[in-house]
Design a protein around this motif. Structure first.
Motif, PDB file in Angstrom:
ATOM      1  N   ALA A   9      -3.510   3.061 -13.311  1.00  0.00           N
ATOM      2  CA  ALA A   9      -2.372   2.328 -13.873  1.00  0.00           C
ATOM      3  C   ALA A   9      -1.726   1.395 -12.849  1.00  0.00           C
ATOM      4  O   ALA A   9      -1.070   0.434 -13.221  1.00  0.00           O
ATOM      5  N   HIS A  10      -1.949   1.664 -11.567  1.00  0.00           N
ATOM      6  CA  HIS A  10      -1.354   0.842 -10.511  1.00  0.00           C
ATOM      7  C   HIS A  10      -2.390   0.004  -9.763  1.00  0.00           C
ATOM      8  O   HIS A  10      -2.171  -0.394  -8.625  1.00  0.00           O
ATOM      9  N   GLY A  11      -3.527  -0.252 -10.397  1.00  0.00           N
ATOM     10  CA  GLY A  11      -4.475  -1.218  -9.858  1.00  0.00           C
ATOM     11  C   GLY A  11      -5.769  -0.685  -9.300  1.00  0.00           C
ATOM     12  O   GLY A  11      -6.618  -1.458  -8.866  1.00  0.00           O
ATOM     13  N   ALA A  12      -5.967   0.614  -9.289  1.00  0.00           N
ATOM     14  CA  ALA A  12      -7.230   1.180  -8.795  1.00  0.00           C
ATOM     15  C   ALA A  12      -8.311   1.063  -9.875  1.00  0.00           C
ATOM     16  O   ALA A  12      -8.016   0.798 -11.034  1.00  0.00           O
TER      17      ALA A  12
ATOM     18  N   VAL B 295      -3.665  12.269 -11.597  1.00  0.00           N
ATOM     19  CA  VAL B 295      -3.658  11.448 -10.381  1.00  0.00           C
ATOM     20  C   VAL B 295      -4.555  10.226 -10.575  1.00  0.00           C
ATOM     21  O   VAL B 295      -4.167   9.102 -10.248  1.00  0.00           O
ATOM     22  N   GLY B 296      -5.743  10.425 -11.123  1.00  0.00           N
ATOM     23  CA  GLY B 296      -6.641   9.302 -11.389  1.00  0.00           C
ATOM     24  C   GLY B 296      -6.011   8.284 -12.323  1.00  0.00           C
ATOM     25  O   GLY B 296      -6.092   7.073 -12.091  1.00  0.00           O
ATOM     26  N   GLU B 297      -5.362   8.761 -13.371  1.00  0.00           N
ATOM     27  CA  GLU B 297      -4.710   7.855 -14.329  1.00  0.00           C
ATOM     28  C   GLU B 297      -3.591   7.056 -13.672  1.00  0.00           C
ATOM     29  O   GLU B 297      -3.435   5.863 -13.928  1.00  0.00           O
TER      30      GLU B 297
ATOM     31  N   ALA C 178       0.833  -1.206   0.000  1.00  0.00           N
ATOM     32  CA  ALA C 178       0.000   0.000   0.000  1.00  0.00           C
ATOM     33  C   ALA C 178       0.866   1.254   0.000  1.00  0.00           C
ATOM     34  O   ALA C 178       0.592   2.211  -0.729  1.00  0.00           O
ATOM     35  N   SER C 179       1.927   1.254   0.801  1.00  0.00           N
ATOM     36  CA  SER C 179       2.825   2.408   0.837  1.00  0.00           C
ATOM     37  C   SER C 179       3.425   2.659  -0.545  1.00  0.00           C
ATOM     38  O   SER C 179       3.459   3.804  -1.013  1.00  0.00           O
ATOM     39  N   ALA C 180       3.876   1.611  -1.207  1.00  0.00           N
ATOM     40  CA  ALA C 180       4.440   1.759  -2.552  1.00  0.00           C
ATOM     41  C   ALA C 180       3.399   2.328  -3.511  1.00  0.00           C
ATOM     42  O   ALA C 180       3.703   3.214  -4.326  1.00  0.00           O
TER      43      ALA C 180
ATOM     44  N   VAL D  43       3.606   6.101  -5.458  1.00  0.00           N
ATOM     45  CA  VAL D  43       3.578   6.254  -6.913  1.00  0.00           C
ATOM     46  C   VAL D  43       2.320   6.994  -7.360  1.00  0.00           C
ATOM     47  O   VAL D  43       2.386   7.935  -8.150  1.00  0.00           O
ATOM     48  N   ALA D  44       1.162   6.590  -6.867  1.00  0.00           N
ATOM     49  CA  ALA D  44      -0.106   7.123  -7.363  1.00  0.00           C
ATOM     50  C   ALA D  44      -0.405   8.536  -6.869  1.00  0.00           C
ATOM     51  O   ALA D  44      -0.938   9.350  -7.615  1.00  0.00           O
TER      52      ALA D  44
END
Length: 132
Positions: A96-99, A90-92, A19-21, A25-26
Motif C-alpha cells: 500500500a505504500h509503494g512496495a 505487513v506485506g499489505e 525511507a524512514s517514513a 508505517v509499513a
C-alpha cells in the motif's frame, strides 16, 4: 568465549527521510536516532530505526564512498528477513505504500507462511511468520 557483538545493517537509499517514513508505517518501526547532514559536513545523514528487538540504519547513497543503493547496483544483493505475527498484514502495508510483490505471501512446504517484497527503495524483504 563469544565476544559481545551487535549487528546493525545499514540500508542505502536515495532519500533517508522518505525511507524512514515508509519503514515506520509499513513495518511499525520506531525512529530512535537521526543525525542529519549539515551543509559543511562531509558525513552523510544516518537514521536508526528499531523494529521489536532489532534495529537497522538508513543513509543516503554516497558513490565516492562506495555506498550504492540497489538502483545504483541494478538490484539488491541482500535479503532482509523479518519474522512477524501477521505476514499478510505487513506485506499489505508495504504494498500500500509503494512496495512490490516478488513472491506472494503464502503457506510454504517448509512450515512457514512467507513471501518476498521489494520496497520502493529496491531492498528485498522476506516477510515470514507462522502458518495460517
Amino acid at each position: 568465549m563469544t565476544p559481545n557483538i551487535h549487528l546493525s545493517p545499514r540500508l542505502i537509499v536515495p532519500d533517508p527521510d522518505r525511507a524512514s517514513a515508509f519503514y515506520q508505517v509499513a513495518l511499525g518501526a520506531e525512529q530512535v536516532f537521526s543525525a542529519p547532514r549539515s551543509d559543511d559536513d562531509c558525513r552523510p545523514s544516518v537514521i536508526e530505526l528499531r523494529v521489536g528487538e532489532s534495529s537497522f540504519r538508513i543513509s543516503p547513497a554516497v558513490s565516492s564512498w562506495g555506498w550504492l543503493s540497489p538502483d545504483d547496483l541494478g538490484g539488491s544483493a541482500v535479503l532482509l528477513e523479518v519474522e512477524v505475527d501477521d505476514p499478510d498484514a505487513v506485506g499489505e502495508r508495504m504494498i500500500a505504500h509503494g512496495a512490490a510483490v516478488v513472491v506472494s505471501i503464502e503457506n510454504r512446504p517448509y512450515g512457514r507462511r512467507s513471501g518476498r517484497i521489494r520496497d520502493s527503495f529496491g531492498h528485498l524483504w522476506i516477510i515470514t511468520g507462522e502458518l495460517r
